[in-house]
Design a protein around this motif. Structure first.
Motif, PDB file in Angstrom:
ATOM      1  N   GLY A  87      42.862  40.205  36.639  1.00 16.91           N
ATOM      2  CA  GLY A  87      43.402  39.042  35.922  1.00 16.91           C
ATOM      3  C   GLY A  87      43.787  39.494  34.521  1.00 16.91           C
ATOM      4  O   GLY A  87      42.909  39.730  33.687  1.00 16.91           O
ATOM      5  N   TYR A  88      45.080  39.630  34.279  1.00 19.99           N
ATOM      6  CA  TYR A  88      45.569  40.159  32.999  1.00 19.99           C
ATOM      7  C   TYR A  88      45.611  39.070  31.934  1.00 19.99           C
ATOM      8  O   TYR A  88      45.868  37.900  32.232  1.00 19.99           O
ATOM      9  N   THR A  89      45.347  39.504  30.703  1.00 19.99           N
ATOM     10  CA  THR A  89      45.295  38.594  29.561  1.00 19.99           C
ATOM     11  C   THR A  89      46.211  39.107  28.453  1.00 19.99           C
ATOM     12  O   THR A  89      46.773  40.199  28.563  1.00 19.99           O
ATOM     13  N   GLY A  90      46.310  38.344  27.384  1.00 19.57           N
ATOM     14  CA  GLY A  90      47.130  38.734  26.243  1.00 19.57           C
ATOM     15  C   GLY A  90      46.474  39.761  25.341  1.00 19.57           C
ATOM     16  O   GLY A  90      47.087  40.228  24.382  1.00 19.57           O
ATOM     17  N   GLY A  91      45.243  40.154  25.611  1.00 17.89           N
ATOM     18  CA  GLY A  91      44.554  41.140  24.777  1.00 17.89           C
ATOM     19  C   GLY A  91      43.066  41.129  25.049  1.00 17.89           C
ATOM     20  O   GLY A  91      42.569  40.336  25.851  1.00 17.89           O
ATOM     21  N   GLN A  92      42.343  41.976  24.342  1.00 16.15           N
ATOM     22  CA  GLN A  92      40.920  42.144  24.589  1.00 16.15           C
ATOM     23  C   GLN A  92      40.100  40.894  24.266  1.00 16.15           C
ATOM     24  O   GLN A  92      39.055  40.672  24.856  1.00 16.15           O
ATOM     25  N   GLN A  93      40.580  40.066  23.366  1.00 21.64           N
ATOM     26  CA  GLN A  93      39.846  38.858  22.986  1.00 21.64           C
ATOM     27  C   GLN A  93      40.407  37.598  23.655  1.00 21.64           C
ATOM     28  O   GLN A  93      39.967  36.495  23.360  1.00 21.64           O
ATOM     29  N   SER A  94      41.379  37.756  24.538  1.00 20.54           N
ATOM     30  CA  SER A  94      42.021  36.618  25.199  1.00 20.54           C
ATOM     31  C   SER A  94      41.415  36.407  26.583  1.00 20.54           C
ATOM     32  O   SER A  94      41.134  37.371  27.293  1.00 20.54           O
ATOM     33  N   PHE A  95      41.237  35.151  26.943  1.00 17.63           N
ATOM     34  CA  PHE A  95      40.711  34.823  28.261  1.00 17.63           C
ATOM     35  C   PHE A  95      41.689  33.929  29.026  1.00 17.63           C
ATOM     36  O   PHE A  95      41.313  33.238  29.972  1.00 17.63           O
ATOM     37  N   ASP A  96      42.959  33.952  28.607  1.00 19.73           N
ATOM     38  CA  ASP A  96      44.005  33.183  29.271  1.00 19.73           C
ATOM     39  C   ASP A  96      44.762  34.097  30.230  1.00 19.73           C
ATOM     40  O   ASP A  96      45.279  35.146  29.831  1.00 19.73           O
ATOM     41  N   LEU A  97      44.855  33.698  31.485  1.00 21.13           N
ATOM     42  CA  LEU A  97      45.527  34.493  32.502  1.00 21.13           C
ATOM     43  C   LEU A  97      47.029  34.533  32.247  1.00 21.13           C
ATOM     44  O   LEU A  97      47.666  33.490  32.094  1.00 21.13           O
ATOM     45  N   THR A  98      47.597  35.747  32.198  1.00 16.83           N
ATOM     46  CA  THR A  98      49.049  35.896  32.063  1.00 16.83           C
ATOM     47  C   THR A  98      49.674  36.403  33.356  1.00 16.83           C
ATOM     48  O   THR A  98      50.845  36.151  33.610  1.00 16.83           O
ATOM     49  N   GLU A  99      48.891  37.119  34.153  1.00 17.93           N
ATOM     50  CA  GLU A  99      49.392  37.703  35.402  1.00 17.93           C
ATOM     51  C   GLU A  99      48.187  38.145  36.217  1.00 17.93           C
ATOM     52  O   GLU A  99      47.134  38.444  35.660  1.00 17.93           O
ATOM     53  N   ALA A 100      48.357  38.198  37.529  1.00 14.89           N
ATOM     54  CA  ALA A 100      47.274  38.682  38.390  1.00 14.89           C
ATOM     55  C   ALA A 100      47.840  39.602  39.459  1.00 14.89           C
ATOM     56  O   ALA A 100      48.974  39.423  39.910  1.00 14.89           O
ATOM     57  N   THR A 101      47.052  40.602  39.829  1.00 13.91           N
ATOM     58  CA  THR A 101      47.397  41.471  40.952  1.00 13.91           C
ATOM     59  C   THR A 101      46.227  41.438  41.930  1.00 13.91           C
ATOM     60  O   THR A 101      45.079  41.224  41.547  1.00 13.91           O
ATOM     61  N   HIS A 102      46.549  41.629  43.210  1.00 10.19           N
ATOM     62  CA  HIS A 102      45.539  41.517  44.259  1.00 10.19           C
ATOM     63  C   HIS A 102      45.712  42.644  45.265  1.00 10.19           C
ATOM     64  O   HIS A 102      46.833  42.992  45.618  1.00 10.19           O
ATOM     65  N   THR A 103      44.596  43.194  45.747  1.00  6.87           N
ATOM     66  CA  THR A 103      44.645  44.211  46.793  1.00  6.87           C
ATOM     67  C   THR A 103      44.610  43.526  48.153  1.00  6.87           C
ATOM     68  O   THR A 103      44.229  42.356  48.257  1.00  6.87           O
ATOM     69  N   PRO A 104      44.939  44.259  49.196  1.00  5.32           N
ATOM     70  CA  PRO A 104      44.660  43.746  50.546  1.00  5.32           C
ATOM     71  C   PRO A 104      43.141  43.651  50.729  1.00  5.32           C
ATOM     72  O   PRO A 104      42.379  44.224  49.948  1.00  5.32           O
ATOM     73  N   GLU A 105      42.706  42.961  51.773  1.00 13.53           N
ATOM     74  CA  GLU A 105      41.275  42.840  52.055  1.00 13.53           C
ATOM     75  C   GLU A 105      40.649  44.220  52.198  1.00 13.53           C
ATOM     76  O   GLU A 105      41.265  45.135  52.744  1.00 13.53           O
ATOM     77  N   LYS A 106      39.409  44.334  51.697  1.00  5.47           N
ATOM     78  CA  LYS A 106      38.644  45.577  51.794  1.00  5.47           C
ATOM     79  C   LYS A 106      37.241  45.249  52.283  1.00  5.47           C
ATOM     80  O   LYS A 106      36.748  44.140  52.083  1.00  5.47           O
ATOM     81  N   ALA A 107      36.589  46.237  52.841  1.00  2.81           N
ATOM     82  CA  ALA A 107      35.194  46.080  53.262  1.00  2.81           C
ATOM     83  C   ALA A 107      34.294  46.008  52.038  1.00  2.81           C
ATOM     84  O   ALA A 107      34.551  46.678  51.029  1.00  2.81           O
ATOM     85  N   ASP A 108      33.237  45.201  52.120  1.00  8.30           N
ATOM     86  CA  ASP A 108      32.279  45.105  51.016  1.00  8.30           C
ATOM     87  C   ASP A 108      31.663  46.463  50.686  1.00  8.30           C
ATOM     88  O   ASP A 108      31.263  46.712  49.555  1.00  8.30           O
ATOM     89  N   THR A 109      31.600  47.346  51.655  1.00  5.58           N
ATOM     90  CA  THR A 109      30.988  48.664  51.469  1.00  5.58           C
ATOM     91  C   THR A 109      31.936  49.686  50.843  1.00  5.58           C
ATOM     92  O   THR A 109      31.567  50.859  50.720  1.00  5.58           O
ATOM     93  N   THR A 110      33.122  49.256  50.408  1.00  2.00           N
ATOM     94  CA  THR A 110      34.054  50.168  49.739  1.00  2.00           C
ATOM     95  C   THR A 110      33.356  50.778  48.521  1.00  2.00           C
ATOM     96  O   THR A 110      32.784  50.048  47.705  1.00  2.00           O
ATOM     97  N   PRO A 111      33.383  52.104  48.392  1.00  2.00           N
ATOM     98  CA  PRO A 111      32.703  52.740  47.249  1.00  2.00           C
ATOM     99  C   PRO A 111      33.322  52.343  45.905  1.00  2.00           C
ATOM    100  O   PRO A 111      34.514  52.076  45.811  1.00  2.00           O
ATOM    101  N   ARG A 112      32.489  52.327  44.866  1.00  6.49           N
ATOM    102  CA  ARG A 112      32.954  52.126  43.489  1.00  6.49           C
ATOM    103  C   ARG A 112      32.223  53.136  42.609  1.00  6.49           C
ATOM    104  O   ARG A 112      31.134  53.578  42.951  1.00  6.49           O
ATOM    105  N   GLY A 113      32.846  53.468  41.499  1.00  4.81           N
ATOM    106  CA  GLY A 113      32.199  54.414  40.589  1.00  4.81           C
ATOM    107  C   GLY A 113      32.185  55.832  41.115  1.00  4.81           C
ATOM    108  O   GLY A 113      31.318  56.611  40.756  1.00  4.81           O
ATOM    109  N   GLY A 114      33.136  56.155  41.983  1.00  5.32           N
ATOM    110  CA  GLY A 114      33.158  57.490  42.585  1.00  5.32           C
ATOM    111  C   GLY A 114      32.353  57.511  43.864  1.00  5.32           C
ATOM    112  O   GLY A 114      31.319  56.861  43.964  1.00  5.32           O
ATOM    113  N   ARG A 115      32.843  58.225  44.822  1.00  6.48           N
ATOM    114  CA  ARG A 115      32.196  58.246  46.145  1.00  6.48           C
ATOM    115  C   ARG A 115      30.755  58.742  46.099  1.00  6.48           C
ATOM    116  O   ARG A 115      29.924  58.359  46.907  1.00  6.48           O
ATOM    117  N   SER A 116      30.434  59.606  45.142  1.00  7.08           N
ATOM    118  CA  SER A 116      29.075  60.153  45.078  1.00  7.08           C
ATOM    119  C   SER A 116      28.099  59.239  44.336  1.00  7.08           C
ATOM    120  O   SER A 116      26.908  59.523  44.280  1.00  7.08           O
TER     121      SER A 116
END
Length: 149
Positions: free
Chosen positions: A91-120
């Motif tokens: 959810g993109y905003t106008g800056g680091q202190q902004s909480f107003d949505l300007t644009e959004a991008t979405h991925t296709p569905e993923k499994a909950d077990t998708t790794p984050r923070g690097g596979r290891s």
């Protein structure tokens, strides 16, 4: 899939052990809901994965996001709870202190077990409930008028 009119309840989560200020959490909840609703969906659960930041992963490498500052969320709707899937969005905003949505991008569905923070790292995007912190005012009811045909 458009949301039907009426009231629906959304559960909001953060990763356990996060250090996000409670005042910022409240603002992130609003931004996260607006981000999920960008696809006109009725989310049932939203995991707020970050505060506002301007980095992302591009071709497997940590980099500055060319679209700018955003919140990273994962959300569930429909049968995602039972199928253990989710959608990740920025959810993109106008800056680091902004909480107003300007644009959004979405991925296709993923499994909950998708790794984050690097596979290891051993971490997954949507971990079990004991690794999540439910937002103190969750669930939150949202109401919408039915969309006209």
């Amino acid at each position: 899939m458009a949301a039907r009119g009426g009231i629906h309840f959304v559960r909001y989560y953060f990763y356990a052990g996060n250090t996000i200020d409670p005042v910022i959490k409240e603002k992130l909840v609003g931004l996260a809901y607006a981000t999920a609703r960008d696809k006109t969906l009725a989310p049932t659960a939203i995991l707020i994965r970050s505060g506002i930041h301007d980095t992302t992963t591009i071709d497997g490498k940590h980099a500055i996001d060319p679209l700018g500052f955003h919140v990273t969320i994962a959300y569930k709707y429909g049968d995602h709870v039972t199928t253990e899937n989710h959608v990740v969005s920025h959810g993109y905003t106008g800056g680091q202190q902004s909480f107003d949505l300007t644009e959004a991008t979405h991925t296709p569905e993923k499994a909950d077990t998708t790794p984050r923070g690097g596979r290891s790292s051993g971490k997954v995007v949507w971990p079990s409930a004991n690794l999540l912190e439910e937002y103190k005012y969750s669930p939150i009811g949202h109401s919408h008028l039915p969309e006209e045909p």
